[in-house]
Design a protein around this motif. Structure first.
Motif, PDB file in Angstrom:
ATOM      1  N   UNK A  13       0.848  -1.197   0.000  1.00 21.88           N
ATOM      2  CA  UNK A  13       0.000   0.000   0.000  1.00 21.88           C
ATOM      3  C   UNK A  13       0.884   1.247   0.000  1.00 21.88           C
ATOM      4  N   UNK A  14       1.924   1.231   0.819  1.00 21.63           N
ATOM      5  CA  UNK A  14       2.839   2.366   0.920  1.00 21.63           C
ATOM      6  C   UNK A  14       3.504   2.633  -0.431  1.00 21.63           C
ATOM      7  N   UNK A  15       3.983   1.572  -1.085  1.00 20.58           N
ATOM      8  CA  UNK A  15       4.594   1.722  -2.413  1.00 20.58           C
ATOM      9  C   UNK A  15       3.579   2.271  -3.405  1.00 20.58           C
ATOM     10  N   UNK A  16       2.347   1.819  -3.304  1.00 19.71           N
ATOM     11  CA  UNK A  16       1.280   2.301  -4.180  1.00 19.71           C
ATOM     12  C   UNK A  16       1.004   3.788  -4.011  1.00 19.71           C
ATOM     13  N   UNK A  17       1.304   4.316  -2.831  1.00 16.69           N
ATOM     14  CA  UNK A  17       1.144   5.744  -2.570  1.00 16.69           C
ATOM     15  C   UNK A  17       2.373   6.533  -3.010  1.00 16.69           C
ATOM     16  N   UNK A  18       3.423   5.818  -3.466  1.00 16.46           N
ATOM     17  CA  UNK A  18       4.620   6.481  -3.974  1.00 16.46           C
ATOM     18  C   UNK A  18       5.753   6.608  -2.968  1.00 16.46           C
ATOM     19  N   UNK A  19       5.683   5.877  -1.875  1.00 16.73           N
ATOM     20  CA  UNK A  19       6.683   6.002  -0.814  1.00 16.73           C
ATOM     21  C   UNK A  19       7.473   4.717  -0.634  1.00 16.73           C
ATOM     22  N   UNK A  20       8.778   4.848  -0.425  1.00 10.53           N
ATOM     23  CA  UNK A  20       9.586   3.716   0.023  1.00 10.53           C
ATOM     24  C   UNK A  20       9.567   3.741   1.550  1.00 10.53           C
ATOM     25  N   UNK A  60       6.331   7.297  -7.177  1.00 12.35           N
ATOM     26  CA  UNK A  60       7.336   6.433  -6.570  1.00 12.35           C
ATOM     27  C   UNK A  60       8.662   6.545  -7.308  1.00 12.35           C
ATOM     28  N   UNK A  61       9.735   6.792  -6.555  1.00 10.17           N
ATOM     29  CA  UNK A  61      11.090   6.819  -7.090  1.00 10.17           C
ATOM     30  C   UNK A  61      11.901   5.800  -6.309  1.00 10.17           C
TER      31      UNK A  61
END
Length: 68
Positions: A13-20, A60-61
């Motif tokens: 879910x966190x990755x889906x929001x663009x966060x590592x 996400x980067x």
């Protein structure tokens, strides 16, 4: 009957929001290991989960280019 689907807040879910994990931990002011344990369910923190849910959506980067 009205049913509300509750999203599971985890690493995906966190990755889906663009966060590592590291970026989110830095932004939230916690250690990445603590955040990882909370997201995996091995540790409980309602306060941290409330902050995670409020993270703004971003692109996400995974790796940032380092210019030499």
């Amino acid at each position: 009957m009205n049913e509300v689907k509750q999203e599971t807040i985890n690493k995906q879910w966190l990755y889906g929001q663009g966060w590592t994990i590291q970026e989110a931990a830095n932004y939230l002011g916690v250690h990445r290991v603590h955040l990882n344990l909370v997201l995996s369910g091995e540790r409980s923190s309602k306060r941290l989960m409330a902050k995670v849910v409020k993270l703004p959506h971003k692109k996400l980067e995974l790796r940032k280019n380092i210019k030499k």
